[in-house]
Enzyme design. Structure first.
Site, PDB file in Angstrom:
ATOM      1  N   HIS A  68      36.152  52.591  44.023  1.00 20.45           N
ATOM      2  CA  HIS A  68      36.472  53.803  43.268  1.00 20.45           C
ATOM      3  C   HIS A  68      35.252  54.314  42.517  1.00 20.45           C
ATOM      4  O   HIS A  68      34.428  53.532  42.019  1.00 20.45           O
ATOM      5  CB  HIS A  68      37.630  53.557  42.293  1.00 20.45           C
ATOM      6  CG  HIS A  68      37.382  52.497  41.261  1.00 20.45           C
ATOM      7  ND1 HIS A  68      36.867  52.776  40.014  1.00 20.45           N
ATOM      8  CD2 HIS A  68      37.587  51.158  41.269  1.00 20.45           C
ATOM      9  CE1 HIS A  68      36.772  51.661  39.310  1.00 20.45           C
ATOM     10  NE2 HIS A  68      37.197  50.653  40.050  1.00 20.45           N
ATOM     11  N   ASP A  70      35.735  56.633  39.979  1.00 16.60           N
ATOM     12  CA  ASP A  70      36.136  56.981  38.615  1.00 16.60           C
ATOM     13  C   ASP A  70      35.891  55.814  37.667  1.00 16.60           C
ATOM     14  O   ASP A  70      35.902  54.650  38.073  1.00 16.60           O
ATOM     15  CB  ASP A  70      37.598  57.434  38.558  1.00 16.60           C
ATOM     16  CG  ASP A  70      38.585  56.366  39.013  1.00 16.60           C
ATOM     17  OD1 ASP A  70      38.256  55.624  39.964  1.00 16.60           O
ATOM     18  OD2 ASP A  70      39.683  56.277  38.437  1.00 16.60           O
ATOM     19  N   ASP A 101      31.925  48.183  36.821  1.00 22.90           N
ATOM     20  CA  ASP A 101      33.212  48.580  37.403  1.00 22.90           C
ATOM     21  C   ASP A 101      33.193  50.046  37.807  1.00 22.90           C
ATOM     22  O   ASP A 101      33.658  50.895  37.087  1.00 22.90           O
ATOM     23  CB  ASP A 101      34.318  48.319  36.364  1.00 22.90           C
ATOM     24  CG  ASP A 101      35.716  48.467  36.913  1.00 22.90           C
ATOM     25  OD1 ASP A 101      35.880  48.582  38.143  1.00 22.90           O
ATOM     26  OD2 ASP A 101      36.650  48.488  36.103  1.00 22.90           O
ATOM     27  N   GLU A 135      41.529  55.246  40.599  1.00 25.67           N
ATOM     28  CA  GLU A 135      41.893  53.831  40.484  1.00 25.67           C
ATOM     29  C   GLU A 135      42.154  53.451  39.035  1.00 25.67           C
ATOM     30  O   GLU A 135      43.057  52.662  38.743  1.00 25.67           O
ATOM     31  CB  GLU A 135      40.775  52.950  41.051  1.00 25.67           C
ATOM     32  CG  GLU A 135      41.208  51.509  41.344  1.00 25.67           C
ATOM     33  CD  GLU A 135      41.079  50.563  40.164  1.00 25.67           C
ATOM     34  OE1 GLU A 135      41.638  49.453  40.230  1.00 25.67           O
ATOM     35  OE2 GLU A 135      40.419  50.919  39.164  1.00 25.67           O
ATOM     36  N   GLU A 136      41.382  54.043  38.133  1.00 30.48           N
ATOM     37  CA  GLU A 136      41.514  53.706  36.715  1.00 30.48           C
ATOM     38  C   GLU A 136      42.642  54.478  36.034  1.00 30.48           C
ATOM     39  O   GLU A 136      42.995  54.174  34.899  1.00 30.48           O
ATOM     40  CB  GLU A 136      40.191  53.991  35.976  1.00 30.48           C
ATOM     41  CG  GLU A 136      38.998  53.202  36.478  1.00 30.48           C
ATOM     42  CD  GLU A 136      39.067  51.719  36.130  1.00 30.48           C
ATOM     43  OE1 GLU A 136      40.111  51.272  35.641  1.00 30.48           O
ATOM     44  OE2 GLU A 136      38.067  51.019  36.366  1.00 30.48           O
ATOM     45  N   GLU A 164      35.549  45.386  43.622  1.00 33.80           N
ATOM     46  CA  GLU A 164      35.866  45.150  42.212  1.00 33.80           C
ATOM     47  C   GLU A 164      35.030  43.986  41.668  1.00 33.80           C
ATOM     48  O   GLU A 164      34.730  43.038  42.394  1.00 33.80           O
ATOM     49  CB  GLU A 164      37.352  44.833  42.039  1.00 33.80           C
ATOM     50  CG  GLU A 164      38.280  45.999  42.292  1.00 33.80           C
ATOM     51  CD  GLU A 164      38.240  47.046  41.181  1.00 33.80           C
ATOM     52  OE1 GLU A 164      37.625  46.796  40.119  1.00 33.80           O
ATOM     53  OE2 GLU A 164      38.814  48.126  41.382  1.00 33.80           O
ATOM     54  N   HIS A 350      34.979  47.914  31.108  1.00 31.21           N
ATOM     55  CA  HIS A 350      35.767  48.742  30.181  1.00 31.21           C
ATOM     56  C   HIS A 350      35.286  48.631  28.729  1.00 31.21           C
ATOM     57  O   HIS A 350      35.912  49.186  27.830  1.00 31.21           O
ATOM     58  CB  HIS A 350      37.268  48.416  30.252  1.00 31.21           C
ATOM     59  CG  HIS A 350      37.901  48.728  31.570  1.00 31.21           C
ATOM     60  ND1 HIS A 350      39.251  48.930  31.724  1.00 31.21           N
ATOM     61  CD2 HIS A 350      37.379  48.879  32.807  1.00 31.21           C
ATOM     62  CE1 HIS A 350      39.542  49.181  32.994  1.00 31.21           C
ATOM     63  NE2 HIS A 350      38.403  49.151  33.667  1.00 31.21           N
TER      64      HIS A 350
END
Length: 378
Positions: A68, A70, A101, A135-136, A164, A350
């Protein structure tokens, strides 16, 4: 300073403020690179989400890189040591939102594919990329919609490597060969509002629900198995009352989640919850949301290819794991594909000042390239 191909592409992707569900040209950057080495490029936009399906070859087996573009929101900008979308290298670490990520893994996938194709222009089967910008976020117009499109035209993925960040202490020490299922519920227990001095004229839903909630917390749902820990039940939110000290609330709302193994099904969990709530005589409503089925890729071609590549590149004997949250692998595995997650260290995902070790990027690229060699080299 000379940057490797993977680091250079990582820096380009990290400069894009692609906060979910905005792709912000990341997929265009990737697609342009892939088109130059013979991939057929197929953008798929659903709602406000950009997705990319790119494929080189028309025959099976199909090896797919998935990921991903995003990223999660940055949080307070003044808490970062540098602009999260102006990537910086400090003390051997690459800082920026999405560095772990998972934009560096996307860069490694592209460069690994370019190198493999240069050596094996007539490789067997097909190489594919499935990239989303959802995805997020809600994950409703992303990978799941691309998979639905592929299924309708009977386009099958044999092996899927999701980039991931799976590693824990050093690159390649952990790969995820499965994930637990995730089942959410919002429970509303009805009572009768009244004055705290006259409880006989009211029904307190907190008091009525407490024994049932305690039983749910203490229940052993299963014992797990070789690959999965025991199913976990967690209450995440409880709300009741008006804020006043002298009012018995008229209703109670509880939000809870199951992270469950392959030893039980979502339907079995629902049934047992209803049995417990009914046993306690509650007047209730419950709304369920299944956000992911559990999946498991047993030891086989893909796992062996990854373990061999990691050992050759890093000298590490990798460990298979199903821990952690959900990923888009949950949408790909039900098609019958073997799915594995392998990427950089996940210690700062994150977080403020998210970063990755620069010296891990080229070895990750080498691992991805060797996996292609192990599966598709003629």
């Amino acid at each position: 300073m000379n940057h490797s191909d993977t680091l250079s592409l990582s820096l380009e992707l990290l400069q894009q403020p692609s906060v979910t569900p905005i792709d912000h040209t990341c997929q265009t950057i990737i697609a342009e690179r892939l088109a130059k080495v013979g991939f057929h490029i197929e953008p798929m936009r659903f709602g406000d989400v950009d997705n990319l399906w790119a494929r080189r070859g028309t025959e099976g087996p199909v090896f797919c890189f998935a990921g991903h573009t995003d990223v999660v929101p940055t949080g307070r900008l003044d808490a970062w040591n540098s602009d999260p979308f102006a990537p910086e290298i400090r003390d051997g670490k690459l800082y920026g939102r999405g560095s772990a990520d998972m934009k560096t893994a996307l860069a490694a996938m592209v460069v690994a594919s370019e190198r493999f194709i240069a050596k094996h222009p007539n490789h067997k089967g097909s190489i594919a990329f499935l990239i989303t910008s959802d995805e997020e976020g809600p994950a409703v117009n992303g990978t799941v919609k691309v998979i639905e499109t592929l299924e309708k035209r009977n386009e099958k993925i044999t092996w899927c490597l999701v980039g991931e960040p799976s590693s824990t202490h050093k690159l390649g020490d952990i790969v995820k060969n499965g994930r637990r299922g995730s089942l959410n519920a919002v429970l509303k227990v009805q009572g009768k509002q009244g004055h705290v001095a006259y409880p006989h004229l009211a029904r307190n839903p907190i008091h009525e629900a407490s024994p049932a909630l305690a039983e749910l917390c203490q229940t052993v749902w299963d014992n797990g198995n070789e690959y999965f820990p025991a199913t976990s039940f967690q209450i995440s939110n409880i709300h009741a009352g008006t804020g006043a000290t002298n009012v018995i609330p008229g209703a109670l709302e509880v939000t809870f989640n199951f992270r469950y193994s392959t030893e039980v099904t979502a339907e079995q969990l629902k049934q047992r919850v209803h049995e417990i709530l009914d046993k306690h005589g509650l007047q209730y409503e419950i709304v369920w949301n299944l956000s992911g089925l559990p999946f498991l890729t047993p030891v086989g071609e893909l796992v062996n290819a990854a373990q061999t590549a990691i050992l050759n590149v890093t000298g590490t004997e990798t460990e298979l794991s199903t821990s952690g949250g959900t990923s888009d692998g949950r949408f790909i595995a039900p098609t019958g594909a073997q799915v594995l997650e392998l990427g950089v260290l996940n210690a700062t995902i994150h977080q403020i000042n998210e970063h990755v070790d620069v010296h891990d990027l080229d070895p990750l690229t080498d691992i991805y390239e060797q996996i292609l060699e192990n599966l598709l080299a003629q």
